[in-house]
Design a protein around this motif. Sequence first.
Motif, PDB file in Angstrom:
ATOM      1  N   SER A   6       0.585  -0.983  -0.006  1.00 49.57           N
ATOM      2  CA  SER A   6      -0.102  -0.097   0.139  1.00 49.57           C
ATOM      3  C   SER A   6       0.923   1.328  -0.066  1.00 49.57           C
ATOM      4  N   LYS A   7       1.949   1.274   0.814  1.00 48.21           N
ATOM      5  CA  LYS A   7       3.181   2.457   0.678  1.00 48.21           C
ATOM      6  C   LYS A   7       3.527   2.486  -0.651  1.00 48.21           C
ATOM      7  N   ILE A   8       3.790   1.557  -1.434  1.00 54.43           N
ATOM      8  CA  ILE A   8       4.570   1.382  -2.895  1.00 54.43           C
ATOM      9  C   ILE A   8       3.410   2.203  -3.792  1.00 54.43           C
ATOM     10  N   SER A   9       2.143   1.799  -3.592  1.00 51.41           N
ATOM     11  CA  SER A   9       1.149   2.142  -4.463  1.00 51.41           C
ATOM     12  C   SER A   9       1.074   3.728  -3.998  1.00 51.41           C
ATOM     13  N   ALA A  10       0.853   4.191  -2.731  1.00 54.40           N
ATOM     14  CA  ALA A  10       0.782   5.514  -2.462  1.00 54.40           C
ATOM     15  C   ALA A  10       1.935   6.429  -3.072  1.00 54.40           C
ATOM     16  N   LEU A  11       3.194   6.015  -3.055  1.00 56.99           N
ATOM     17  CA  LEU A  11       4.317   6.489  -3.640  1.00 56.99           C
ATOM     18  C   LEU A  11       4.167   6.750  -5.169  1.00 56.99           C
ATOM     19  N   GLU A  12       3.813   5.520  -5.562  1.00 57.80           N
ATOM     20  CA  GLU A  12       3.976   5.734  -7.237  1.00 57.80           C
ATOM     21  C   GLU A  12       2.668   6.781  -7.745  1.00 57.80           C
ATOM     22  N   SER A  13       1.663   6.894  -7.073  1.00 56.72           N
ATOM     23  CA  SER A  13       0.588   7.785  -7.240  1.00 56.72           C
ATOM     24  C   SER A  13       1.192   9.231  -7.019  1.00 56.72           C
ATOM     25  N   GLU A  14       1.949   9.445  -5.765  1.00 54.62           N
ATOM     26  CA  GLU A  14       2.442  10.459  -5.650  1.00 54.62           C
ATOM     27  C   GLU A  14       3.505  11.013  -6.593  1.00 54.62           C
ATOM     28  N   VAL A  15       4.273  10.108  -7.027  1.00 55.96           N
ATOM     29  CA  VAL A  15       5.127  10.339  -8.008  1.00 55.96           C
ATOM     30  C   VAL A  15       4.492  10.793  -9.246  1.00 55.96           C
ATOM     31  N   ASN A  16       3.709  10.043  -9.783  1.00 56.93           N
ATOM     32  CA  ASN A  16       3.081  10.403 -11.042  1.00 56.93           C
ATOM     33  C   ASN A  16       2.243  11.726 -11.049  1.00 56.93           C
ATOM     34  N   MET A  17       1.774  12.085  -9.657  1.00 54.85           N
ATOM     35  CA  MET A  17       1.123  13.474  -9.661  1.00 54.85           C
ATOM     36  C   MET A  17       2.372  14.377  -9.818  1.00 54.85           C
ATOM     37  N   LEU A  18       3.507  14.367  -9.071  1.00 55.32           N
ATOM     38  CA  LEU A  18       4.336  15.262  -9.225  1.00 55.32           C
ATOM     39  C   LEU A  18       5.024  15.219 -10.813  1.00 55.32           C
ATOM     40  N   ARG A  19       5.092  14.309 -11.590  1.00 53.98           N
ATOM     41  CA  ARG A  19       5.327  14.325 -12.938  1.00 53.98           C
ATOM     42  C   ARG A  19       4.469  15.237 -13.623  1.00 53.98           C
ATOM     43  N   GLU A  20       3.161  14.993 -13.263  1.00 51.31           N
ATOM     44  CA  GLU A  20       2.201  15.799 -13.993  1.00 51.31           C
ATOM     45  C   GLU A  20       2.245  17.331 -13.631  1.00 51.31           C
ATOM     46  N   GLU A  21       2.582  17.505 -12.194  1.00 49.82           N
ATOM     47  CA  GLU A  21       2.764  18.931 -11.978  1.00 49.82           C
ATOM     48  C   GLU A  21       4.119  19.576 -12.765  1.00 49.82           C
ATOM     49  N   VAL A  22       4.800  18.899 -12.753  1.00 52.26           N
ATOM     50  CA  VAL A  22       6.330  19.288 -13.512  1.00 52.26           C
ATOM     51  C   VAL A  22       5.919  19.625 -15.048  1.00 52.26           C
ATOM     52  N   LYS A  23       5.227  18.732 -15.329  1.00 52.83           N
ATOM     53  CA  LYS A  23       4.792  18.984 -16.870  1.00 52.83           C
ATOM     54  C   LYS A  23       4.076  20.189 -17.155  1.00 52.83           C
ATOM     55  N   SER A  24       2.892  20.304 -16.202  1.00 50.58           N
ATOM     56  CA  SER A  24       1.972  21.477 -16.245  1.00 50.58           C
ATOM     57  C   SER A  24       2.867  22.935 -16.074  1.00 50.58           C
ATOM     58  N   LEU A  25       3.785  22.688 -15.158  1.00 47.19           N
ATOM     59  CA  LEU A  25       4.583  23.972 -14.764  1.00 47.19           C
ATOM     60  C   LEU A  25       5.446  24.187 -16.118  1.00 47.19           C
ATOM     61  N   ARG A  26       5.989  23.368 -16.569  1.00 51.76           N
ATOM     62  CA  ARG A  26       6.822  23.439 -17.978  1.00 51.76           C
ATOM     63  C   ARG A  26       6.112  24.100 -18.972  1.00 51.76           C
TER      64      ARG A  26
END
Length: 140
Positions: free
Chosen positions: A110-130
């Motif tokens: 469950s921690k891995i799943s939460a971290l994966e979703s957090e990493v994906n969310m951060l990637r999306e944020e980086v993409k939108s900021l760019r």
Amino acid sequence: MVKCPKCGSETPETVKTWNFPLHGTENAPRLMGLFECKNCGARFRATVVKNERESEKGTVSIKNMVERIREIKGELMQTLKNLREKIKTLETERANLLIEIEKLKKAAESKISALESEVNMLREEVKSLRELLGYTEEEK
């Protein structure tokens, strides 16, 4: 008679004994043993000096051999009982540890799943900021 050093009881159970001569006298052999107190459960070593009559009783006779076999049988039965209890305790502990391992695996997943979703969310944020700042992929 052997006394328990902890509680003073005079009825210890013999765990193991062995004979050896007393230094300086051939006529009075010593009996050394490991004993367990029936009263308090303490284990201890003790030495008993046999008198000559007891030494003569120790000579080979069917009665003595039968008695010794009974003692050995009792000791073996006690050892068997102790081993069965230890096996049961270890099996219970093993089962509990396997359950704990499964719980820890589920928590890790469950921690891995939460971290994966957090990493994906951060990637999306980086993409939108760019995109917002006008950076292109070539400027990296």
